[in-house]
Write an enzyme that holds these catalytic residues in place. Structure first.
Site, mmCIF file in Angstrom:
data_model
loop_
_atom_site.group_PDB
_atom_site.id
_atom_site.type_symbol
_atom_site.label_atom_id
_atom_site.label_comp_id
_atom_site.label_asym_id
_atom_site.label_seq_id
_atom_site.Cartn_x
_atom_site.Cartn_y
_atom_site.Cartn_z
ATOM 1 N N ASP A 38 1.024 -1.246 4.725
ATOM 2 C CA ASP A 38 0.758 -0.004 5.464
ATOM 3 C C ASP A 38 -0.698 0.343 5.140
ATOM 4 O O ASP A 38 -0.978 1.138 4.255
ATOM 5 C CB ASP A 38 1.735 1.082 4.971
ATOM 6 C CG ASP A 38 1.590 2.390 5.738
ATOM 7 O OD1 ASP A 38 1.114 2.353 6.878
ATOM 8 O OD2 ASP A 38 1.969 3.433 5.178
ATOM 9 N N GLY B 52 4.459 6.985 -1.593
ATOM 10 C CA GLY B 52 5.827 6.488 -1.443
ATOM 11 C C GLY B 52 6.594 6.931 -0.207
ATOM 12 O O GLY B 52 7.811 6.744 -0.140
ATOM 13 N N GLY B 53 5.897 7.461 0.796
ATOM 14 C CA GLY B 53 6.607 7.897 2.014
ATOM 15 C C GLY B 53 7.474 6.785 2.595
ATOM 16 O O GLY B 53 8.671 6.970 2.829
ATOM 17 N N ASP C 131 -7.183 -4.234 -7.619
ATOM 18 C CA ASP C 131 -7.629 -4.325 -6.231
ATOM 19 C C ASP C 131 -6.644 -5.257 -5.531
ATOM 20 O O ASP C 131 -5.653 -5.680 -6.142
ATOM 21 C CB ASP C 131 -9.075 -4.832 -6.117
ATOM 22 C CG ASP C 131 -9.261 -6.182 -6.794
ATOM 23 O OD1 ASP C 131 -8.323 -7.016 -6.746
ATOM 24 O OD2 ASP C 131 -10.326 -6.420 -7.373
ATOM 25 N N CYS D 98 -1.830 3.648 10.998
ATOM 26 C CA CYS D 98 -1.669 4.839 11.846
ATOM 27 C C CYS D 98 -2.964 5.017 12.618
ATOM 28 O O CYS D 98 -3.525 6.096 12.684
ATOM 29 C CB CYS D 98 -1.282 6.074 11.040
ATOM 30 S SG CYS D 98 -2.396 6.470 9.686
ATOM 31 N N CYS E 96 0.887 -1.190 0.000
ATOM 32 C CA CYS E 96 0.000 0.000 0.000
ATOM 33 C C CYS E 96 0.911 1.222 0.000
ATOM 34 O O CYS E 96 0.976 1.973 0.966
ATOM 35 C CB CYS E 96 -0.882 0.010 1.237
ATOM 36 S SG CYS E 96 -1.902 -1.458 1.408
ATOM 37 N N ALA E 97 1.622 1.426 -1.091
ATOM 38 C CA ALA E 97 2.731 2.386 -1.099
ATOM 39 C C ALA E 97 2.281 3.832 -1.151
ATOM 40 O O ALA E 97 3.036 4.730 -0.772
ATOM 41 C CB ALA E 97 3.651 2.083 -2.278
ATOM 42 N N ASP F 147 -0.072 -0.005 -5.362
ATOM 43 C CA ASP F 147 -1.227 0.715 -4.805
ATOM 44 C C ASP F 147 -2.362 0.602 -5.824
ATOM 45 O O ASP F 147 -2.118 0.339 -7.000
ATOM 46 C CB ASP F 147 -0.910 2.189 -4.540
ATOM 47 C CG ASP F 147 -1.818 2.799 -3.461
ATOM 48 O OD1 ASP F 147 -1.341 2.998 -2.330
ATOM 49 O OD2 ASP F 147 -3.007 3.066 -3.756
#
Ligand SMILES: C[S@@+](CC[C@H](N)C(=O)[O-])C[C@H]1O[C@@H](n2cnc3c(N)ncnc32)[C@H](O)[C@@H]1O
Length: 447
Positions: free
Chosen positions: A315, A248-249, A296, A368, A244-245, A268
């Site tokens: 992520d 790109g962080g 997907d 998060c 789940c890039a 993604d």
């Protein structure tokens, strides 16, 4: 801009944010882009005021309801000027004077409202706990239960503005080098508490305008995000999938951890986000990343690359409840039904992405979020369905990668804003049983 024009601009922009339902930072960026004539100082002043209003939305709403006033952007700003900036009626009448670019004159009922609010504090002991915490009631109940003994401090921290953290890009420069370069451009930075890359700067500084940012030696990234990338334990030469890039962080940080050697596939479902990652990767001097847009989570690409990666980072899309400091309006867009959809999506992503992990390799699940239904419960459900994965306690990974011990005991990493000074994060490291040789003849039939 005159002070009155700044007030009018804040009212207009808040109206736009409320009308579009899009993330406030993007609406604000587009709004200013369409008004390039607004100079830097005015832009900062308008932004500061709208973020202050968004951060105080529930408490302002409580005062407005008490005074019998509707919760419009104009009323919110008027209430903020009284309760947050301490202005009284004469000063307000000078701002709301009906001149060109100024807000329309105050009506009689607004004068009454201002008189009722003048001299009052924003916080009031009669405010219900959810209002005081600036949260929708249902979410306050869930977060308070999840945070237990930490609830008071963490809910208070989630209301405040987040610090600005930078990540020195190890592909190009060391932390001290970056720190000295920033100081030469007038930006003082202190080393972070946990991540060897982290620098924390004082307040909002124009980092993006510095040479050190433009030439890719530094990125803006919360220290908690940096820890997630470090604890993924991606090493030079490995094949790594960032499932789940987004923009790109963490991909960038993974590449730095790998010394820009090996291969990362950044996936993604949102092609636009991955395109944004391309520019950042170029600036950072990273050339080990291939981009893959997925239809997907069950895109045929996954099956084709099963057992192909030593590390797979998920992520996951989540409530973002650990980052409410940065996106104060996001909590008002979240609903119980939306959260249920997110948890179902997280489960589907885990179920599919785990197929990419080589036996002996690791699946790193991160959010998060501070909510257990997106975190521990998600991992437990996954492990019940996939006995070929086991939890690798985070303390061992932390000791190896960072030295010392994580902020709290337990099998998973949980970062809390007040306690740890980072955004709220959850991370679980799950190892796929077996050896690399088994990758050629996987025993589980689920592919
Ligand atoms: C938390 S964000 C990722 C942030 C990013 N890793 C970073 O560090 O900047 C979650 C990402 O998951 C993506 N996503 C949503 N549904 C997905 C799916 N079914 N499969 C893969 N990625 C998905 C979203 O587009 C979003 O970019």
């Amino acid at each position: 801009m005159t002070p009155a024009a700044r007030v009018a601009a804040a009212i207009e922009l808040l109206g736009e944010i409320a009308a579009t339902g899009r993330p406030a930072d993007r609406v604000a960026a587009d709004w200013f882009k369409a008004r390039r004539f607004i100079g830097g100082g005015d832009r900062r002043a308008v932004s500061l005021r709208i973020w202050a209003v968004l951060r105080a939305r529930a408490r302002l709403g409580w005062w407005l309801a008490r005074a019998g006033a509707a919760e419009t952007p104009r009323a919110q700003v008027l209430a903020w000027l009284c309760l947050g900036e301490g202005l009284a009626l004469p000063a307000l009448e000078r701002l709301f004077d009906g001149a060109t670019f100024a807000p329309a004159r105050l009506e009689e009922r607004e004068r009454g409202l201002a008189a009722a609010l003048a001299g009052q504090p924003l916080d009031h002991p009669d405010q219900p706990p959810a209002v005081a915490a600036e949260l929708p009631g249902w979410l306050h109940a869930r977060l308070a239960a999840a945070l237990g003994e930490h609830a008071a401090a963490e809910l208070a921290a989630l209301r405040e503005e987040a610090p600005v953290d930078l990540r020195a890009n190890a592909v190009k420069a060391g932390r001290e080098e970056v720190r000295a370069a920033l100081a030469r451009e007038g930006i003082e930075a202190e080393p972070g508490r946990w991540s060897p890359w982290a620098l924390r700067i004082d307040g909002r500084r124009p980092v993006a305008a510095t040479a050190v940012f433009r030439n890719g030696e530094v990125e803006v990234q919360d220290e908690g995000s940096q820890l997630v990338a470090l604890l993924a334990d991606a090493q030079a030469g490995m094949r790594v999938c960032d499932f789940c890039a987004g923009a790109g962080g963490k991909t960038l940080a993974l590449a730095a951890a790998m010394g820009n050697r090996g291969q990362i596939v950044a996936c993604d479902v949102r092609g636009g986000r991955i395109d944004r990652a391309a520019q950042r990767l170029k600036r950072a001097g990273v050339d080990t990343v291939r981009r893959q847009v997925l239809q997907d989570e069950r895109d045929p690409w996954v099956k084709k690359h099963k057992a192909g990666f030593e590390r797979v980072l998920v992520d996951a899309p989540c409530s973002g409840s650990g980052t409410f400091r940065r996106n104060p309006e996001a909590k008002w867009r979240l609903s119980e039904a939306g959260l249920a959809e997110l948890t179902a999506l997280q489960a589907r992503i885990l179920e599919s992405a785990c197929r990419l992990v080589k036996p002996g390799g690791r699946l790193i699940y991160a959010t998060c979020s501070l909510l257990p239904e997106e975190n521990e419960a998600q991992v437990e459900r996954f492990l019940a369905a996939r006995p070929d994965f086991a939890v690798l306690p985070v303390a061992g990974v932390w000791a190896e990668r960072l030295g010392g011990a994580p902020p709290a005991a337990g099998p998973f990493l949980k970062l809390l804003p007040a306690r740890d000074g980072t955004d709220g994060f959850f991370l679980a490291v799950l190892e796929r049983k077996g050896t690399a040789a088994e990758a050629l003849h996987p025993s589980t039939g689920s592919g």
